[in-house]
Design a protein around this motif. Structure first.
Motif, PDB file in Angstrom:
ATOM      1  N   ILE A  71      11.951  29.969   8.583  1.00  8.36           N
ATOM      2  CA  ILE A  71      10.553  30.114   9.205  1.00  8.36           C
ATOM      3  C   ILE A  71      10.423  29.732  10.683  1.00  8.36           C
ATOM      4  CG2 ILE A  71       8.014  29.576   8.940  1.00  8.36           C
ATOM      5  CD1 ILE A  71       8.419  28.902   6.182  1.00  8.36           C
ATOM      6  N   ASP A  72      10.106  30.815  11.381  1.00  9.19           N
ATOM      7  CA  ASP A  72      10.174  30.556  12.920  1.00  9.19           C
ATOM      8  C   ASP A  72       8.918  29.731  13.380  1.00  9.19           C
ATOM      9  OD1 ASP A  72      11.959  30.780  15.134  1.00  9.19           O
ATOM     10  OD2 ASP A  72      10.392  32.238  15.954  1.00  9.19           O
ATOM     11  N   GLY A  73       7.786  29.859  12.724  1.00  9.06           N
ATOM     12  CA  GLY A  73       6.827  28.936  12.946  1.00  9.06           C
ATOM     13  C   GLY A  73       5.511  29.437  12.054  1.00  9.06           C
ATOM     14  N   ILE A  74       4.469  28.395  11.733  1.00  9.93           N
ATOM     15  CA  ILE A  74       3.500  28.677  11.187  1.00  9.93           C
ATOM     16  C   ILE A  74       2.278  28.404  12.124  1.00  9.93           C
ATOM     17  CG2 ILE A  74       1.833  28.123   8.847  1.00  9.93           C
ATOM     18  CD1 ILE A  74       4.461  27.931   7.301  1.00  9.93           C
ATOM     19  N   LEU A  75       1.000  29.042  12.160  1.00  7.82           N
ATOM     20  CA  LEU A  75      -0.007  28.569  12.784  1.00  7.82           C
ATOM     21  C   LEU A  75      -1.240  29.133  12.283  1.00  7.82           C
ATOM     22  CD1 LEU A  75      -1.241  31.393  14.529  1.00  7.82           C
ATOM     23  CD2 LEU A  75       1.006  31.013  15.565  1.00  7.82           C
ATOM     24  N   GLN A  76      -2.456  28.630  12.662  1.00 11.48           N
ATOM     25  CA  GLN A  76      -3.816  28.918  12.148  1.00 11.48           C
ATOM     26  C   GLN A  76      -4.212  30.237  12.912  1.00 11.48           C
ATOM     27  OE1 GLN A  76      -6.304  27.663  10.108  1.00 11.48           O
ATOM     28  NE2 GLN A  76      -7.686  29.713  10.967  1.00 11.48           N
ATOM     29  N   GLU A  77      -4.629  31.313  12.494  1.00  9.14           N
ATOM     30  CA  GLU A  77      -5.123  32.523  13.165  1.00  9.14           C
ATOM     31  C   GLU A  77      -6.667  32.425  13.300  1.00  9.14           C
ATOM     32  OE1 GLU A  77      -4.835  34.862  14.674  1.00  9.14           O
ATOM     33  OE2 GLU A  77      -2.702  35.448  15.040  1.00  9.14           O
ATOM     34  N   GLY A  78      -7.180  33.526  13.576  1.00 11.33           N
ATOM     35  CA  GLY A  78      -8.483  33.454  14.182  1.00 11.33           C
ATOM     36  C   GLY A  78      -9.738  33.459  12.851  1.00 11.33           C
ATOM     37  N   GLY A  79      -9.339  33.916  11.664  1.00 10.17           N
ATOM     38  CA  GLY A  79     -10.122  34.009  10.761  1.00 10.17           C
ATOM     39  C   GLY A  79     -10.096  32.681   9.952  1.00 10.17           C
ATOM     40  N   SER A  80     -11.414  32.531   8.910  1.00  9.15           N
ATOM     41  CA  SER A  80     -11.330  31.357   8.184  1.00  9.15           C
ATOM     42  C   SER A  80     -10.202  31.128   7.122  1.00  9.15           C
ATOM     43  CB  SER A  80     -12.646  31.612   7.436  1.00  9.15           C
ATOM     44  OG  SER A  80     -13.767  31.459   8.357  1.00  9.15           O
ATOM     45  N   GLY A  81      -9.556  30.513   7.232  1.00 11.93           N
ATOM     46  CA  GLY A  81      -8.290  30.319   6.283  1.00 11.93           C
ATOM     47  C   GLY A  81      -7.106  31.205   6.755  1.00 11.93           C
ATOM     48  N   GLN A  82      -7.248  31.774   7.709  1.00  5.66           N
ATOM     49  CA  GLN A  82      -5.937  32.679   8.147  1.00  5.66           C
ATOM     50  C   GLN A  82      -4.850  32.129   8.689  1.00  5.66           C
ATOM     51  OE1 GLN A  82      -6.966  35.696  11.132  1.00  5.66           O
ATOM     52  NE2 GLN A  82      -6.024  37.374   9.839  1.00  5.66           N
TER      53      GLN A  82
END
Length: 456
Positions: free
Chosen positions: A204-215
């Motif tokens: 995994i190169d990275g994990i982040l929170q996106e703009g949607g609820s729970g995305q």
């Protein structure tokens, strides 16, 4: 170690599988392939039996099945369902760490009974496209991004999807892109994703929170297209299992929640010379090559014909709306996330094109194959792109199909793309998708009942 079928098998496995099996017997092997939708199909068998069986059979009808379970009879060889031969690709063997016993997953190669690759198997379609690059002394490199939602369990299709309950006791909040505290709300799921990925040898190169609820967005490193499509196939299975452990669903649906952004599968592309290993998009002085422009031009001209692969369901087209982080046209721009094609900031050696059109609901093998096919045609035909767009591309008119029916028509109207992907594959894919689309047209939606029942 004395020779036995199981010991001989273990010697064929990659290091990650051998490490997992150290001191343990193989309880079960899942022999799997991806169907047109990217769903894992196959058989599970005891490890001892798998070790003694060099191949097994599955009917070719698994590729004629719609997402609802119906069958496209007209492409099914009179529906005699002849068997295909499935041979294990041992390099793909990896643990299934969520199972209670010691289980391996192995992706299989798929040939007909004469030894020819089955042309409508998605993994074979991607291998075909990569092979066309290789035949011209080129090697495509991709780096995919995966966006998905964690949502509350939903067992009633009539009920709207809700964000998951976080550790704070509150539902996940929207508009919190890149927030570390938002990711921490469902940290137990993320922890299992990391743990499972490590056990499976997936980087995994990275994990982040996106703009949607729970995305969530999960980034993968760049590499070989087939290997990365295999990894995405594994990742989608694994992420669902990690979520279910914590009473949560993971969904890769393109637009699961009304009013929230859709989930994309952005693909970064570069091409290197097999002879020199150098990126053909950059000259020795660091400037852009004509090939770079031709690749972009090929994508601009041909992407409409493959939207049916990048956006494979009626729901997919709900993603292509202005101001929701999804493109609505085929403009290209430098470091411009409003365009369908983006050239990220990079060093010359890493010069690449990002295709922002694919949805996360597409089959990763087919999405990558379709995107690479468009660039290849541009290289061969020396297609010139438009001028780069520097403004807000959402202010322009839509340049992508508005629905699955239109998209399928564009695929049928582009013989060059059909030749690259394989005419037999395109015939089968179109038939299956047309059947799915016709099934959808029989469904009356809540919107129709609310606004048309008493008003028209």
């Amino acid at each position: 170690m004395s020779s036995s079928p199981v010991n001989d098998l273990i010697e064929k496995l990659p290091d990650i599988a051998q490490t997992y099996l150290h001191g343990r017997s193989i309880d079960e092997v899942e022999c799997i392939v991806a169907d047109l939708a990217g769903i894992a199909r196959g058989k599970a068998m005891p490890g001892q039996k798998f070790a003694r069986q060099p191949f097994f059979y599955l009917p070719n009808s698994i590729f004629f099945q719609t997402i609802t379970g119906d069958w496209a009879d007209e492409v099914a060889d009179g529906f005699t369902e002849p068997d295909m031969i499935l041979t294990p690709d041992y390099e793909t063997a990896t643990p299934a760490p969520w199972t209670a016993d010691t289980t391996l997953q192995v992706i299989h190669d798929i040939d007909d009974q004469k030894g020819n690759p089955v042309p409508y198997a998605p993994r074979n379609v991607l291998k075909r496209v990569v092979g066309l690059y290789n035949a011209r002394g080129l090697k495509p490199i991709v780096a995919p991004e995966m966006e998905f939602y964690l949502v509350a369990p939903n067992t009633d299709p009539a009920r709207e999807i809700e964000p998951p309950m976080g550790r704070s006791g509150r539902r996940a909040a929207a508009r919190q892109a890149y927030s570390m505290s938002a990711v921490d709300e469902y940290g137990r799921v993320i922890d299992d994703i990391y743990d499972f990925a490590e056990a499976m040898g997936l980087e995994i190169d990275g994990i982040l929170q996106e703009g949607g609820s729970g995305q969530i967005e999960l980034n993968l490193r760049h590499g070989d297209p087939v290997k990365l499509a295999d990894e995405m196939f594994f990742f989608k299975r694994m992420i669902r299992e990690a979520a279910l452990r914590h009473d949560t669903y993971a969904t890769f649906m393109a637009k699961p929640i009304e009013g929230e952004p859709g989930s994309a599968m952005h693909i970064h592309h570069s091409v290197v010379s097999l002879e020199t290993g150098e990126n053909i998009f950059s000259n020795p002085d660091g400037s852009e090559t004509p090939e770079f422009m031709h690749f972009i031009g090929g994508m601009q001209r041909n992407l409409p014909a493959v939207i049916a692969l990048l956006a494979p369901y009626v729901n997919s087209y709900r993603r292509y709306v202005p101001d929701f982080a999804a493109p609505i046209n085929l403009e290209w721009g430098r470091d411009n996330r409003t365009t369908g094609l983006r050239v990220p900031v990079s060093e010359p050696s890493a010069r690449r094109v990002e295709n922002r059109l694919p949805g996360m609901d597409c089959n990763p093998y087919l999405g990558i194959a379709a995107s690479l096919a468009c660039g290849l045609v541009g290289l061969l035909e020396k297609t010139e792109p438009s001028e780069p767009f520097a403004g807000d591309a959402y202010q322009l008119e839509s340049g992508v199909p508005r629905g699955l029916g239109d998209a399928l028509g564009l695929l049928e109207a582009n013989p060059t793309i059909q030749q690259v992907l394989g005419e037999e594959f395109c015939r089968v894919y179109t038939a299956v998708k047309e059947l799915e689309y016709n099934e959808f047209l029989h469904v009356i939606s809540p919107w129709e009942r609310e606004h048309l029942l008493l008003n028209v």
